[in-house]
Design an enzyme around this catalytic site. Structure first.
Site, PDB file in Angstrom:
ATOM      1  N   ILE A 424      38.548  30.438  38.876  1.00 48.93           N
ATOM      2  CA  ILE A 424      37.519  29.545  38.613  1.00 48.93           C
ATOM      3  C   ILE A 424      36.591  30.219  37.430  1.00 48.93           C
ATOM      4  O   ILE A 424      36.061  29.747  36.553  1.00 48.93           O
ATOM      5  CB  ILE A 424      36.857  29.488  39.867  1.00 48.93           C
ATOM      6  CG1 ILE A 424      37.911  28.234  40.683  1.00 48.93           C
ATOM      7  CG2 ILE A 424      35.294  28.314  39.684  1.00 48.93           C
ATOM      8  CD1 ILE A 424      37.027  28.160  42.107  1.00 48.93           C
ATOM      9  N   GLU A 426      35.135  34.198  37.047  1.00 49.79           N
ATOM     10  CA  GLU A 426      34.303  36.108  37.054  1.00 49.79           C
ATOM     11  C   GLU A 426      32.669  36.356  36.659  1.00 49.79           C
ATOM     12  O   GLU A 426      32.559  35.816  36.006  1.00 49.79           O
ATOM     13  CB  GLU A 426      35.243  37.013  36.482  1.00 49.79           C
ATOM     14  CG  GLU A 426      35.053  38.057  36.726  1.00 49.79           C
ATOM     15  CD  GLU A 426      36.375  39.044  35.733  1.00 49.79           C
ATOM     16  OE1 GLU A 426      37.042  39.080  34.612  1.00 49.79           O
ATOM     17  OE2 GLU A 426      35.925  40.303  35.734  1.00 49.79           O
ATOM     18  N   TYR A 429      30.094  40.459  40.306  1.00 49.85           N
ATOM     19  CA  TYR A 429      30.979  41.732  41.325  1.00 49.85           C
ATOM     20  C   TYR A 429      31.814  41.104  41.960  1.00 49.85           C
ATOM     21  O   TYR A 429      33.035  41.317  43.107  1.00 49.85           O
ATOM     22  CB  TYR A 429      29.422  41.133  42.592  1.00 49.85           C
ATOM     23  CG  TYR A 429      28.854  42.459  42.877  1.00 49.85           C
ATOM     24  CD1 TYR A 429      28.831  43.913  41.948  1.00 49.85           C
ATOM     25  CD2 TYR A 429      27.526  42.253  41.996  1.00 49.85           C
ATOM     26  CE1 TYR A 429      28.003  44.142  42.145  1.00 49.85           C
ATOM     27  CE2 TYR A 429      26.187  42.296  41.669  1.00 49.85           C
ATOM     28  CZ  TYR A 429      26.777  43.878  41.273  1.00 49.85           C
ATOM     29  OH  TYR A 429      25.129  44.279  40.827  1.00 49.85           O
ATOM     30  N   VAL A 431      35.518  37.942  41.275  1.00 49.83           N
ATOM     31  CA  VAL A 431      36.399  36.941  40.559  1.00 49.83           C
ATOM     32  C   VAL A 431      36.767  35.869  41.419  1.00 49.83           C
ATOM     33  O   VAL A 431      37.062  36.805  42.464  1.00 49.83           O
ATOM     34  CB  VAL A 431      37.854  37.820  39.798  1.00 49.83           C
ATOM     35  CG1 VAL A 431      38.597  36.939  39.405  1.00 49.83           C
ATOM     36  CG2 VAL A 431      37.643  39.032  39.348  1.00 49.83           C
ATOM     37  N   VAL A 432      36.568  34.672  41.444  1.00 47.55           N
ATOM     38  CA  VAL A 432      36.643  33.757  41.966  1.00 47.55           C
ATOM     39  C   VAL A 432      37.925  32.410  41.390  1.00 47.55           C
ATOM     40  O   VAL A 432      38.027  32.229  40.492  1.00 47.55           O
ATOM     41  CB  VAL A 432      35.514  32.801  42.014  1.00 47.55           C
ATOM     42  CG1 VAL A 432      35.623  31.856  42.665  1.00 47.55           C
ATOM     43  CG2 VAL A 432      33.948  33.427  42.261  1.00 47.55           C
ATOM     44  N   LYS A 447      37.157  34.254  46.627  1.00 47.88           N
ATOM     45  CA  LYS A 447      36.206  35.621  46.060  1.00 47.88           C
ATOM     46  C   LYS A 447      36.749  37.042  45.865  1.00 47.88           C
ATOM     47  O   LYS A 447      36.403  37.253  47.172  1.00 47.88           O
ATOM     48  CB  LYS A 447      34.787  35.442  45.936  1.00 47.88           C
ATOM     49  CG  LYS A 447      33.785  35.959  45.147  1.00 47.88           C
ATOM     50  CD  LYS A 447      31.508  36.093  45.840  1.00 47.88           C
ATOM     51  CE  LYS A 447      31.740  36.908  44.423  1.00 47.88           C
ATOM     52  NZ  LYS A 447      29.807  36.565  44.507  1.00 47.88           N
ATOM     53  N   ASP A 542      18.394  36.131  43.169  1.00 40.61           N
ATOM     54  CA  ASP A 542      19.478  35.530  41.593  1.00 40.61           C
ATOM     55  C   ASP A 542      19.472  34.169  42.070  1.00 40.61           C
ATOM     56  O   ASP A 542      20.306  33.487  41.272  1.00 40.61           O
ATOM     57  CB  ASP A 542      20.374  35.871  41.912  1.00 40.61           C
ATOM     58  CG  ASP A 542      20.986  36.619  40.203  1.00 40.61           C
ATOM     59  OD1 ASP A 542      20.296  36.452  39.792  1.00 40.61           O
ATOM     60  OD2 ASP A 542      22.293  37.241  40.363  1.00 40.61           O
TER      61      ASP A 542
HETATM   62  N1  LIG Z   1      32.882  28.667  46.268  1.00 39.61           N
HETATM   63  C1  LIG Z   1      32.673  28.522  45.472  1.00 39.61           C
HETATM   64  N2  LIG Z   1      33.452  27.351  44.904  1.00 39.61           N
HETATM   65  C2  LIG Z   1      33.477  27.248  43.469  1.00 39.61           C
HETATM   66  N3  LIG Z   1      33.120  28.006  42.414  1.00 39.61           N
HETATM   67  C3  LIG Z   1      32.647  28.968  42.864  1.00 39.61           C
HETATM   68  C4  LIG Z   1      32.519  29.513  44.155  1.00 39.61           C
HETATM   69  N4  LIG Z   1      31.571  30.507  44.088  1.00 39.61           N
HETATM   70  C5  LIG Z   1      31.425  30.942  43.501  1.00 39.61           C
HETATM   71  N5  LIG Z   1      31.875  30.188  42.403  1.00 39.61           N
HETATM   72  C6  LIG Z   1      31.473  30.167  40.552  1.00 39.61           C
HETATM   73  O1  LIG Z   1      32.427  31.612  40.527  1.00 39.61           O
HETATM   74  C7  LIG Z   1      30.893  31.835  39.975  1.00 39.61           C
HETATM   75  C8  LIG Z   1      30.664  33.266  40.476  1.00 39.61           C
HETATM   76  O2  LIG Z   1      30.493  33.598  41.572  1.00 39.61           O
HETATM   77  P1  LIG Z   1      29.389  34.876  41.745  1.00 39.61           P
HETATM   78  O3  LIG Z   1      28.161  33.985  41.233  1.00 39.61           O
HETATM   79  O4  LIG Z   1      29.533  34.597  43.671  1.00 39.61           O
HETATM   80  O5  LIG Z   1      30.421  35.575  41.598  1.00 39.61           O
HETATM   81  P2  LIG Z   1      28.513  37.052  41.392  1.00 39.61           P
HETATM   82  O6  LIG Z   1      30.060  37.986  40.404  1.00 39.61           O
HETATM   83  O7  LIG Z   1      28.231  37.308  42.682  1.00 39.61           O
HETATM   84  O8  LIG Z   1      28.356  36.947  40.041  1.00 39.61           O
HETATM   85  P3  LIG Z   1      27.193  37.156  39.129  1.00 39.61           P
HETATM   86  O9  LIG Z   1      27.821  37.837  37.883  1.00 39.61           O
HETATM   87  O10 LIG Z   1      26.577  35.795  38.922  1.00 39.61           O
HETATM   88  O11 LIG Z   1      26.145  37.923  39.966  1.00 39.61           O
HETATM   89  C9  LIG Z   1      29.543  30.805  40.433  1.00 39.61           C
HETATM   90  O12 LIG Z   1      29.259  31.295  39.103  1.00 39.61           O
HETATM   91  C10 LIG Z   1      30.524  29.585  39.702  1.00 39.61           C
HETATM   92  O13 LIG Z   1      30.868  29.040  38.982  1.00 39.61           O
END
Ligand SMILES: Nc1ncnc2c1ncn2[C@@H]1O[C@H](COP(=O)(O)OP(=O)(O)OP(=O)(O)O)[C@@H](O)[C@H]1O
Length: 764
Positions: A424, A426, A429, A431-432, A447, A542
């Protein structure tokens, strides 16, 4: 092998947990100096490790129990003030509150693009009058008359008050005056940790643990935040128990112990890890905080000798019958961890009983916040403690196998139970992925925690996020269902409810911005989620459109808690390196180290504006540029409208003086140019969210009660929110990069890295 490593890790962790009660300010300060002095990655890693342990404490501690009553503190006073002004349309309301709200009743909002018949007196351009109004909003003593001075506004009952106060106390038995203070506080629930402590002389089950409470976040008798541990089977299925062992455990441990020994004579008193476990049903004076405190310390003293060989004891103390051990608050997750569900045989086979005594240690391992407390708590343990009570150790019978550890592993499913569908997105922190639960067929989001910095141990941000999300339960907070592990125990995945969209991606794909009624629907949900967080002493730090998820049922949910932390009162210095630049509050940009919920509210203001216009409100490229953009729109702040502004470290720069607040130009009451229209009430809310002075900025609670949500067009029902083509087949990151490269990404990564590694760190 894994088991051995794991076991060793747990031993250390258990000692650290015990040491938590040996906190001291001296240690903290020493630790800070030490990190400053050493300033290398290893030491930072040490600190992160320490934080991890504190994180565990605080989050798993069912922190919410007694907070509802506490929220009448500063924010609420501010809220009431704001709310009163806005909803009442009179009083000393916020920005132009009295005047504008007076006409709210006759305003009929138009959807964006529509012409409004109520051109009203606000007109489209109000430069100077708006300045005046803004000035009113920001500087009128009357309207903020309900807001106390910063110190007074701090929530009196924050667990962290105890945390801070007691640091100055070198002996819990001599805290004297503090007793009186604490006596007025809700009694500390027995830390869940206590339930596991191998103290055979005391009752270890705490019936009133807030962790067991209902979901009602309002109830002081039950924490709205469920015990993360309850998500796992048995009595110790902490998500963090799944963590792979830290690679440089020994080094870390060694360093901490040497520190701890220097402060051996210090006996800490209550701190957040204990206080937040107060029996929620008890009155503040009930049971006596201090008595509790002493008891805890007493227990710890007794338990220390068990540090190095505690598996037997722990099993015994928690339950005399291995296998039937039940931990408070764990029932909630039982279903999830039923034996039938247990797909983790591969884990058991690789570990099984070889994972000794790690559960309770890991329970203590994570803290959302604590900063120096991390160090304190973990440095506090000492080998000396372990050595001086052989007697108690010997008095305890050898217990059976470490059932809890086994249960934990049984409860942890493998990622192999999920069929990966597509990536979906990345983030920094993680990859989703979109995935399908092979057993239930449910579509979920997985995630995967990035382990790129594995040498430094399990990422702190992931620990925070897992703990917080497992603890939070709210319709507007993304639900983490469970944590699963990779086949080799080297990767961790959060299993989340799947959401079809994120707000950022969605808005990029929309031709028209959301209508006002849709924005209201989304803002209400966002405010509800934010209020829930703040009520539970969590700062998200954030909030931005890419961290707001939407599904096709019209539901909005906040995700990405990697930067979230608990906060308390009085505030401690935190890093400013939080919140993506575009959504970052001016106090952060200007170098404030003490901040609170208001930073999230500013982000909400930016998000509200972005929802209305489909464009980021302040899209600066660097901090200075960001400030410049804010000042150009809202006017350059000064001491009059923002007392304390001039004292902020970065406010000494001679900013160009922009005398006018031009926000109304961007969101006029009527528009012939396609600008997003906003009624007076809507503008009032936006103005209050974007109020410079954080002390005057509206709270989530007040915003929820704002007039704007009661005037037409009324908030759209979730059921009638538009649906959008599912984006799940796309890699959102790829799409976003192509369509809208985020100029902040690289900067943010650097900032976060800096914050992680810097002396101040993410926790200031
Ligand atoms: N439960 C979910 N269902 C669908 N998509 C999701 C979900 N959780 C996260 N995502 C997607 O993944 C992306 C990245 O998730 P997340 O923000 O949790 O990761 P991160 O590594 O913490 O990101 P960041 O760089 O913003 O800190 C989100 O912007 C969203 O598009």
């Amino acid at each position: 092998m894994a088991g051995r490593r794991h076991g060793g890790y747990c031993d250390n962790e258990f000692r650290e947990r015990e040491s938590e009660f040996e906190l001291s300010r001296k240690e903290s300060e020493y630790s800070k100096e030490r990190y400053v002095r050493l300033g290398n990655g290893t030491q930072e890693y040490d600190r992160d490790r320490i934080r991890v342990r504190d994180l565990r404490d605080r989050v798993s501690g069912g922190r919410m129990g007694q907070r509802e009553g506490m929220n009448g503190g500063n924010r609420c006073s501010s809220s009431r003030s704001n709310s009163g002004s806005s909803s009442g349309g009179g009083g000393s309301g916020g920005a132009a509150g009295p005047r504008r709200c007076g006409s709210v009743g006759v305003i009929v909002d138009k959807e964006p693009g529509e012409l409004s018949s109520d051109s009203g007196s606000d007109g489209a351009i109000e430069s100077e009058s708006l300045v005046s109004k803004e000035g009113d909003n920001l500087s009128k003593g009357g309207e903020n008359g309900g807001i106390k001075a910063p110190v007074e506004k701090k929530r009196k009952f924050s667990p962290i008050v105890w945390d801070r106060d007691e640091k100055a106390v070198s002996n819990p038995l001599q805290i004297g005056g503090r007793n009186q203070v604490l006596a007025s506080l809700p009694p500390p629930p027995m830390p869940k940790l206590q339930n596991e402590l191998p103290d055979v002389t005391e009752e270890v089950t705490v019936e009133t643990s807030p962790v067991r409470g209902a979901d009602n976040p309002k109830s002081t008798s039950s924490s709205p935040i469920k015990d993360p541990i309850s998500k796992f089977s048995g009595e110790s299925e902490s998500p963090m128990e799944l963590l792979p062992p830290m690679s440089d455990e020994r080094q870390w441990d060694k360093g901490l112990r040497s520190d701890a020994l220097e402060d051996e004579d210090y006996v800490p008193t209550r701190h957040i890890s204990s206080s937040r476990w107060a029996a929620a049903n008890s009155s503040p004076v009930d049971k006596g905080e201090i008595v509790e405190d002493h008891t805890m310390i007493k227990r710890r003293k007794k338990l220390h000798p068990l540090d190095s060989s505690d598996s037997r004891l722990r099993s015994k103390s928690v339950s005399p019958e291995p296998g039937s051990v039940k931990r408070e608050g764990s029932e909630g997750g039982k279903g999830r961890l039923s034996a039938s569900e247990d797909p983790g045989s591969h884990l058991r086979s690789s570990s099984g009983d070889e994972y000794p005594n790690n559960d309770s240690e890991r329970d203590e391992e994570m803290e959302v916040d604590g900063d120096s407390d991390y160090k304190d708590r973990n440095m506090g343990h000492s080998d000396t403690d372990s050595e001086d009570e052989d007697g108690s150790q010997g008095a305890l019978e050898p217990a059976g196998p470490p059932q809890r550890c086994v249960n934990m592993l049984r409860g942890c499913r493998s990622v192999d139970d999920f069929e990966r569908l597509n990536r979906i997105d990345e983030g920094t922190y993680g990859v989703v992925f979109r995935a399908k639960d092979s057993k239930s067929g449910e579509i979920v989001a997985l995630k995967k925690v990035k382990m790129e910095r594995e040498r430094e141990g399990f990422p702190l941000t992931a620990l925070r996020e897992i703990n917080i999300l497992l603890s939070l339960h709210h319709p507007s907070i993304v639900d983490v269902k469970e944590v699963v592990v990779g086949s080799n125990l080297d990767s961790i995945y959060m299993v989340m409810e799947y959401m079809e969209h994120d707000l950022k991606g969605l808005m990029e794909s929309m031709k028209q911005p959301f209508s006002q009624s849709e924005v209201k629907c989304l803002m209400l949900q966002l405010l509800e989620g934010t209020k829930y967080l703040h009520d539970n002493w969590v700062l998200h730090r954030d909030l931005k459109t890419s961290n707001l998820l939407l599904n096709n049922r019209g539901e909005l949910k906040i995700c990405d808690f990697g930067l979230a932390r608990q906060y308390g009162s009085p505030l401690k210095p935190y890093t400013q390196m939080v919140v993506t630049l575009w959504y970052r509050a001016p106090e952060l940009l200007l170098g404030a180290q003490q901040y609170s919920t208001a930073i999230d509210m500013w982000s909400l203001g930016c998000i509200m504006a972005e929802m209305l216009s489909k464009q980021p409100l302040f899209n600066g490229t660097k901090e200075y540029d960001q400030l410049d953009k804010i000042f150009r729109t809202l006017g350059t702040p000064n001491e009059t409208i923002w007392p304390g502004f001039a004292k902020l470290s970065k406010a000494r720069v001679n900013f160009v003086k922009h005398p006018y607040n031009l926000l109304r130009k961007k969101f006029p009451a009527t528009s012939f140019t396609g600008s997003p229209v906003l009624s007076d009430a809507g503008f009032d809310l936006l103005n209050k969210l974007l109020t410079y002075d954080p002390e005057k900025r509206i709270s989530a609670e007040a915003a929820l009660n704002h007039e704007w949500f009661r005037e037409v067009p009324l908030p759209k029902s979730k059921d009638f929110m538009p649906t959008f083509p599912a984006q799940h087949a796309q890699d959102r990151r790829l799409r976003r990069t192509v369509k809208s490269p985020d100029p902040l990404e690289e900067q943010r990564r650097k900032e976060l890295l800096q914050a992680d590694l810097g002396t101040g760190g993410l926790f200031g």
